[in-house]
Enzyme design. Sequence first.
Site, PDB file in Angstrom:
ATOM      1  N   THR A 101      33.967  36.993  11.599  1.00  0.00           N
ATOM      2  CA  THR A 101      33.410  37.696  10.440  1.00  0.00           C
ATOM      3  C   THR A 101      32.639  38.940  10.858  1.00  0.00           C
ATOM      4  OG1 THR A 101      33.275  35.683   9.100  1.00  0.00           O
ATOM      5  CG2 THR A 101      31.825  37.494   8.489  1.00  0.00           C
ATOM      6  N   SER A 318      39.593  45.110  58.504  1.00  0.00           N
ATOM      7  CA  SER A 318      38.518  44.308  59.068  1.00  0.00           C
ATOM      8  C   SER A 318      37.339  45.191  59.438  1.00  0.00           C
ATOM      9  CB  SER A 318      39.001  43.555  60.310  1.00  0.00           C
ATOM     10  OG  SER A 318      37.923  42.878  60.931  1.00  0.00           O
ATOM     11  N   SER A 319      36.162  44.610  59.320  1.00  0.00           N
ATOM     12  CA  SER A 319      34.953  45.306  59.753  1.00  0.00           C
ATOM     13  C   SER A 319      34.646  45.034  61.218  1.00  0.00           C
ATOM     14  CB  SER A 319      33.765  44.853  58.895  1.00  0.00           C
ATOM     15  OG  SER A 319      33.551  43.458  59.065  1.00  0.00           O
TER      16      SER A 319
END
Length: 440
Positions: A101, A318-319
């Site tokens: 509504t 990848s770090s």
Amino acid sequence: MSTRVEHDLLGDKEVPADAYWGVHTARARENFPITGTAISAYPHLIEALAAVKEAAARANAGLGLLEPDVAEAICTACKEIRAGALHGEFVVDVIQGGAGTSTNMNANEVIANRALEILGQVKGDYARVHPNEHVNLGQSTNDAYPTAVNIATIIAVRELSDAMVVLEKAFAAKAVEFRDLLKMGRTQLQDAVPMTLGQEFGTYAVMLGEDRQRLGEAVALLHEINLGATAIGTGLNAAPGYAEAACTHLREITGLPVVTATDLVEATQDCGAFVHLSGVLKRIAVKLSKSCNDLRLLSSGPRAGLNEIDLPPVQAGSSIMPGKINPVIPEVVNQVAFEPIILHSLSESITHLRSACLVLAERCVDGITANADVMRGYVENSIGLVTALNPAIGYAAATEIAKEALETGRGVAELVIEKGLIPAEKLAELLAPETLARRK
């Protein structure tokens, strides 16, 4: 910030003077701070709502229920919204009480206020164009909102289907490119019999084509709408001929072959088409995820895996590990289909439930009051009360009391006192809350 005052059944309320939404939307914003995501985040839904309102206005004008200039102003406002205007004015939360509504009223108010502007009137002065009396004429949330949801979903599914075509063609092109490249086929990840890489990629294209067909079959069910059903499907307050006219106009506006359901009562309560569509979407997700798992496996390595294909390198993987490239694109498709969606959905659900608990407590439960006299009256007038008195007056007497109470409409307690079966003091003790409710 300057404001204007609007009125509803709860009284007066200030809303921002320049807002196209009104009092109902303002209350909904306060009542439903659940997700923090406004319905404006779903442009297909906003545009579909505008299409429904335009179709309704056209139908009502054709039936002589709307003045031509009012209908034209409403239609113009709807066209603007369908073209992307005023989407920021759709501010109610996507999760709300009232079966949509607040969404429906947000649309009614925005359209009404824009129509007022078009007619040279002031926002909030609804004598000329009213959200309920004119924009919502012949409608209920229960038919306007579901119809809009159907249309929005059809459009979204078409876009999904178009994207699947793009992917299907990409796989098909690779099937041709790799048609002469021999490789081992595998079952249980063990060597089986030879095949070509082209055959492998061709299966992914075929899979997508089949799933597009299933998607088309599922979305076809959404073309049946219940516009004209109003509240429960009986069409109460919709003029004769309105449902047919509104559906015709909606087909013209959207270009979609929508049809009015043959049984509007059934259509108003049925969500089966969405259940079916959800199953097809799950099918697509499962098969896409399987394909991406294949791509990750075939590209695994490069030296300690299968290394039969190379995926495009799109970012470092990848770090800590130099030179590592991960299959992040297939992985993200996996995630869309399954894994992080679990965390995402759980997180959203937890946040929504937390907000729902707070809203329920603060805006409902804290303010609940009990009508003690009414409840007590129901208890004393209920035939079921004889069960509590059975040990004191016996089954036979209790049965007679129940029978007489049912035939005469008199209360059980009243008859027990009249017949002298239990002293008034004892009856009061038996009917005490702590006795009846077994409260300790």
